[in-house]
Each structure stands twice: as C-alpha cells, then as structure tokens.
Design an enzyme around this catalytic site. Structure first.
Site, PDB file in Angstrom:
ATOM      1  N   GLN A 172      -4.932  -1.797   9.518  1.00  0.00           N
ATOM      2  CA  GLN A 172      -4.559  -3.120   8.914  1.00  0.00           C
ATOM      3  C   GLN A 172      -5.238  -4.274   9.788  1.00  0.00           C
ATOM      4  O   GLN A 172      -4.862  -4.418  11.040  1.00  0.00           O
ATOM      5  CB  GLN A 172      -3.353  -3.614   8.575  1.00  0.00           C
ATOM      6  CG  GLN A 172      -3.037  -4.823   7.748  1.00  0.00           C
ATOM      7  CD  GLN A 172      -3.615  -4.777   6.506  1.00  0.00           C
ATOM      8  OE1 GLN A 172      -3.387  -3.681   5.708  1.00  0.00           O
ATOM      9  NE2 GLN A 172      -3.799  -5.837   5.938  1.00  0.00           N
ATOM     10  N   ASP A 183     -11.101   2.639   4.089  1.00  0.00           N
ATOM     11  CA  ASP A 183     -11.607   1.067   3.649  1.00  0.00           C
ATOM     12  C   ASP A 183     -12.986   0.851   3.573  1.00  0.00           C
ATOM     13  O   ASP A 183     -13.582  -0.172   2.913  1.00  0.00           O
ATOM     14  CB  ASP A 183     -11.253   0.528   5.054  1.00  0.00           C
ATOM     15  CG  ASP A 183     -10.047  -0.387   4.862  1.00  0.00           C
ATOM     16  OD1 ASP A 183      -9.748  -1.039   3.815  1.00  0.00           O
ATOM     17  OD2 ASP A 183      -9.294  -0.639   6.152  1.00  0.00           O
ATOM     18  N   LYS A 202       0.814  -1.129  -0.148  1.00  0.00           N
ATOM     19  CA  LYS A 202      -0.115  -0.058  -0.080  1.00  0.00           C
ATOM     20  C   LYS A 202       0.825   1.219  -0.059  1.00  0.00           C
ATOM     21  O   LYS A 202       0.756   2.329  -0.606  1.00  0.00           O
ATOM     22  CB  LYS A 202      -1.034  -0.014   1.196  1.00  0.00           C
ATOM     23  CG  LYS A 202      -2.015  -0.967   1.251  1.00  0.00           C
ATOM     24  CD  LYS A 202      -2.743  -1.170   2.513  1.00  0.00           C
ATOM     25  CE  LYS A 202      -3.694  -2.594   2.221  1.00  0.00           C
ATOM     26  NZ  LYS A 202      -4.236  -2.946   3.238  1.00  0.00           N
TER      27      LYS A 202
HETATM   28  N1  GUN Z   1      -6.706  -7.261   6.005  1.00  0.00           N
HETATM   29  C1  GUN Z   1      -7.048  -8.062   4.885  1.00  0.00           C
HETATM   30  N2  GUN Z   1      -7.614  -7.260   3.822  1.00  0.00           N
HETATM   31  C2  GUN Z   1      -8.007  -5.828   4.320  1.00  0.00           C
HETATM   32  C3  GUN Z   1      -8.603  -4.814   3.940  1.00  0.00           C
HETATM   33  O1  GUN Z   1      -9.057  -4.629   2.967  1.00  0.00           O
HETATM   34  N3  GUN Z   1      -8.459  -3.579   4.854  1.00  0.00           N
HETATM   35  C4  GUN Z   1      -7.711  -3.885   6.130  1.00  0.00           C
HETATM   36  N4  GUN Z   1      -7.850  -2.281   6.894  1.00  0.00           N
HETATM   37  N5  GUN Z   1      -7.150  -4.916   6.519  1.00  0.00           N
HETATM   38  C5  GUN Z   1      -7.117  -5.830   5.617  1.00  0.00           C
END
Ligand code: GUN
Length: 298
Positions: free
Chosen positions: A98, A121, A54
């Site tokens: 995350q 998100d 990211k």
């Molecule tokens: N962990 C796995 N996929 C995601 C996601 O799309 N967003 C977040 N915040 N954590 C994740």
C-alpha cells in the site's frame, strides 16, 4: 438533456460475479485458490481503510487474503526481506504494497523488488513496459476500471477523441496508453493535458471521452465539456466531514470529484458520479488481476 449516470457500483457488482465464478472454477479444476497479500507500513487512516476493503473483497469473491502490518519505523531491509518471502510463497499470487510508504523508505526499490508475475498493481517497470507494447498482463487497477466503465457504458472508442487531464504514473499516463492501443475498447486519438497545458478548455471541448484525474475539486466546469461527451471523473477530493449514515456518531469524509458534477451532467451524455463511479472499480480490477496471477500459475 440530463446525462446518463454510469454507476461504478453496478458495473463492479457484475464484474465481481464473473470473477467469483472464475475463481470457483480455478479451485475446482486446478485446486488453486487465488491469494492476495497486502502490506501496510504505518497507520495512515486512508491506507488502513483501503487495505481493509481489499481484504473484504477477497473474502467476498472466495479468494485468500493475507495481510502484513508493519510499524512506521520498519527499515528498507526488513520490508525487502518480507517481499522476498512473499515472492517465494506459493499461496500468494498477488502482492500489493500500500502506498504511500513512509518517507525513509525508497518506494521505487520496494516496488521493483516485487516479482513482476505477482505485481497485481501493475506498477513494476516490467509490467509498465508490457502495457506500453500492448502485451499487458496486469493493467494498473484504476485505468483498467476506467476502460471497463467506458466499454460497458456502450461508448464507442474507435477513432474517438479521448482527452485525459492529468499525467500521473498511476492514472493519466497508463490510461492514455491503453486508449491508444490497436485493440477493441481503445483505438482512440488521445490527448494528454496537464498543469502546463496552455489552453485546457480548447482540448477538453474536443473530447468525445473526457477522463479527468487532475486531483483538484471542480477543475472541470460545464463549459469545458462537449455536449453529449462521456465524462469519467477519477477525482477523490476530501472537501469536509459529515455524520455517517450507518452510525451518526461517527464522522465520514465528504468526497467531491474533479468535475463540477451538477452543471456538468446537464451537458455530458454520460458521466460517472463521485463517490460510486471509478472508486468501486479499482478494487474490482485488483481482484481480476489477482485471479489472472493465479491462472498464470495454473
Ligand atoms: N494507494 C492509493 N492507491 C493505491 C493503489 O492503487 N495501489 C497501491 N499499492 N497503493 C495505493
């Protein structure tokens, strides 16, 4: 006839170019550089690699990237304190905590503490509500990526039978809602199947568009697919390890989707591969949401 392969890598590349241009315009016109802050608690290897990807995507698209790495023992109060500071920080347009979080942390309380206008998100109940009533601001990233793949593959959605396998809050439920909306790229008749569905194949065989987020390798076999259907495979199952192509001394995971790909591609009209299908779209949609968050500020 063998199905057309929908390349998430190619679609993601095209969308990233669009985002990068829009980010440059925002900077030129308003002096705003979109900024994303990721928060990682603990050192789960899969989470570390997602968060790294990211940060890299931000840099490639000319966005600012901030990152907070907290120890596994971080308390609920410490994490909530950090989120409050990020909510106030004008340089941070998007906040991503995350998941999964360590067991002693109340995940819902943390996600609800994020300012909904920075919730890139799309997990905050305010954004889930906005999505349901068709006023989405930040669609959750994986469903948004799925919808873009369907659209850009030229699959008609109007009146189409869409069958979703899986009812998670992150993928199954939101994509079902999105395909149901009275909008271009949606307007479909939607069925959601799950672990208690009585005759899964009865439903999947009716699907013009089959979206599979079951979390189980080879859950969908070729006989469960309608000839010519568009099949979107959201599964990421780690089924073993192999030496990395770039560095053979390092082992990397062998990934497999939820669809039995080789036989399925002889029945489907269009199909996404794993890896290289939905995966590359998710981070791209996160970047698009971050750009939107920055534009809201402008
Ligand atoms: N962990 C796995 N996929 C995601 C996601 O799309 N967003 C977040 N915040 N954590 C994740």
């Amino acid at each position: 006839m063998t199905a057309e392969i929908i390349s998430g890598r190619e679609v993601a590349k095209a969308i990233r170019e669009e985002i990068s241009q829009e980010a440059a315009q925002l900077k030129e016109k308003h002096g705003i550089t979109p900024g994303l802050c990721t928060v990682l608690v603990g050192q789960d290897p899969a989470s570390v690699s997602y968060v790294t990807a990211k940060g890299k995507a931000c840099q490639e698209l000319g966005m600012k990237s901030f990152h907070h790495e907290l120890p596994e023992q971080t308390t609920q109060e410490e994490l909530l304190g950090l989120i409050q500071r990020l909510n106030q920080d004008d340089q941070v347009h998007g906040i991503l905590v995350q998941l999964p979080l360590p067991k002693h942390i109340n995940e819902a309380e943390v996600l609800y503490a994020i300012d909904p206008n920075k919730d890139v998100d799309g997990f905050h109940p305010v954004n889930v509500g906005r999505l349901v009533i068709g006023e989405e601001v930040f669609p959750p990233c994986t469903p948004a990526g799925i919808q873009e793949l369907i659209l850009r593959s030229g699959t008609p959605t109007e009146g189409a039978e869409v069958v979703v396998v899986g009812r998670s809050n992150i993928v199954g439920k939101p994509i079902a809602i999105m395909m149901l909306q009275k909008k271009a790229g949606a307007n479909s008749t939607v069925t959601v199947c799950h672990t208690r569905t009585r005759d899964m194949a009865f439903h999947t065989r009716r699907a013009d568009i089959l979206i599979v987020a079951a979390g189980k390798a080879k859950a969908i076999t070729a006989d469960m697919i309608k000839p010519g259907a568009t099949v979107i495979d959201v599964g990421v199952n780690r089924v073993g390890q192999k030496p990395s192509k770039k560095d053979p001394s390092r082992m990397v995971a062998i990934l497999e989707g939820d669809v039995d790909f080789e036989p399925a591609k002889e029945v489907a009209g269009k199909i996404t591969p794993v890896p290289g299908g939905v995966g590359p779209m998710t981070i791209t949609m996160l970047m698009r949401n971050t750009l939107r968050a920055a534009k809201l500020r402008a």
